[in-house]
Design a protein around this motif. Structure first.
Motif, PDB file in Angstrom:
ATOM      1  N   GLU A  97       0.805  -1.224   0.000  1.00  0.00           N
ATOM      2  CA  GLU A  97       0.000   0.000   0.000  1.00  0.00           C
ATOM      3  C   GLU A  97       0.839   1.275   0.000  1.00  0.00           C
ATOM      4  O   GLU A  97       0.360   2.335   0.353  1.00  0.00           O
ATOM      5  CB  GLU A  97      -0.928  -0.005   1.214  1.00  0.00           C
ATOM      6  N   ASN A 133      -0.817   3.935  -2.349  1.00  0.00           N
ATOM      7  CA  ASN A 133      -2.266   4.062  -2.445  1.00  0.00           C
ATOM      8  C   ASN A 133      -2.770   5.448  -2.056  1.00  0.00           C
ATOM      9  O   ASN A 133      -3.909   5.791  -2.343  1.00  0.00           O
ATOM     10  CB  ASN A 133      -2.978   2.970  -1.642  1.00  0.00           C
ATOM     11  N   GLU A 134      -1.932   6.259  -1.421  1.00  0.00           N
ATOM     12  CA  GLU A 134      -2.298   7.637  -1.118  1.00  0.00           C
ATOM     13  C   GLU A 134      -1.879   8.528  -2.283  1.00  0.00           C
ATOM     14  O   GLU A 134      -0.729   8.485  -2.715  1.00  0.00           O
ATOM     15  CB  GLU A 134      -1.603   8.110   0.165  1.00  0.00           C
ATOM     16  N   ALA A 135      -2.811   9.347  -2.782  1.00  0.00           N
ATOM     17  CA  ALA A 135      -2.514  10.217  -3.923  1.00  0.00           C
ATOM     18  C   ALA A 135      -1.359  11.167  -3.620  1.00  0.00           C
ATOM     19  O   ALA A 135      -0.549  11.459  -4.495  1.00  0.00           O
ATOM     20  CB  ALA A 135      -3.760  11.007  -4.317  1.00  0.00           C
ATOM     21  N   PHE A 136      -1.269  11.620  -2.368  1.00  0.00           N
ATOM     22  CA  PHE A 136      -0.188  12.536  -1.994  1.00  0.00           C
ATOM     23  C   PHE A 136       1.174  11.929  -2.313  1.00  0.00           C
ATOM     24  O   PHE A 136       2.048  12.593  -2.851  1.00  0.00           O
ATOM     25  CB  PHE A 136      -0.280  12.878  -0.502  1.00  0.00           C
ATOM     26  N   VAL A 137       1.360  10.664  -1.997  1.00  0.00           N
ATOM     27  CA  VAL A 137       2.630   9.988  -2.253  1.00  0.00           C
ATOM     28  C   VAL A 137       2.754   9.636  -3.724  1.00  0.00           C
ATOM     29  O   VAL A 137       3.771   9.901  -4.363  1.00  0.00           O
ATOM     30  CB  VAL A 137       2.772   8.722  -1.378  1.00  0.00           C
ATOM     31  N   SER A 138       1.729   9.040  -4.270  1.00  0.00           N
ATOM     32  CA  SER A 138       1.762   8.575  -5.659  1.00  0.00           C
ATOM     33  C   SER A 138       2.077   9.696  -6.646  1.00  0.00           C
ATOM     34  O   SER A 138       2.832   9.506  -7.593  1.00  0.00           O
ATOM     35  CB  SER A 138       0.425   7.931  -6.009  1.00  0.00           C
ATOM     36  N   ARG A 147       3.243   2.456  -8.718  1.00  0.00           N
ATOM     37  CA  ARG A 147       2.005   3.192  -8.439  1.00  0.00           C
ATOM     38  C   ARG A 147       0.779   2.288  -8.561  1.00  0.00           C
ATOM     39  O   ARG A 147      -0.206   2.487  -7.864  1.00  0.00           O
ATOM     40  CB  ARG A 147       1.864   4.372  -9.395  1.00  0.00           C
TER      41      ARG A 147
END
Length: 177
Positions: A64, A67-72, A138
């Protein structure tokens, strides 16, 4: 004299001060390197000998990290490092597969290990910056690790506590601003 000193200090205060620009934060680029372990697998030789020849380990892990847009959206590049040790008397094949939500294989790494004595095997796989695509990571939701015994089930290594170890870690550069 007091008046001259007052003018002098006022002159110094005005001439030495500079208008502050508090919008500099917008120009700031913060790119830390984040490091993490991904998985660790270890199996003693006596466990391998208890199983029929062939696959002795198969497990799928949830992944995971992106899975967070901030990281991706902010990850710039990264690398996954694999380390393998084999002190058993077995020739082994290990496969690491990156799977999407539909169980499609997005990427894989295969390792063939000779029986003991074999040197520590270390492999680094880069993602981004012209290497493998970051979209692989991603879109990865699970990682499957499969290990296969290509040897027999009776031999035993003379090493103290013979085992196979597979560890992985990752480093990523992420733009925060």
């Amino acid at each position: 004299m007091k008046k001259v000193l007052s003018y002098f200090f006022l002159f110094l205060l005005v001439s030495c001060s500079e208008e502050q620009n508090f919008d500099q934060f917008d120009d700031l680029s913060v790119v830390p390197t984040l490091a993490t372990g991904i998985f660790y697998f270890e199996s003693p030789e006596d466990v391998i000998n208890q199983l029929p020849p062939g696959s002795f380990y198969n497990q799928t892990f949830t992944f995971e990290a992106f899975n967070e847009a901030f990281v991706s959206e902010r990850v710039l590049d990264g690398a996954i490092t694999y380390q393998l040790e084999n002190t058993t008397s077995k020739e082994l094949n290990l496969l690491v597969e990156f799977l999407d939500a539909m169980d499609n294989v997005l990427d894989s790494e295969s390792f063939r290990m000779q029986p003991q004595p074999s040197p520590l095997l270390e492999r680094e796989v880069a993602y981004g910056n012209g290497d493998r695509s970051l979209d692989i990571l991603r879109n990865t939701t699970r990682i499957r690790v499969t290990s296969e015994n290509l040897g027999d089930n009776t031999s035993e290594s003379s090493a103290n506590e013979p085992r196979v170890i597979l560890r992985s870690s990752a480093v990523f550069r992420v733009r925060l601003q």
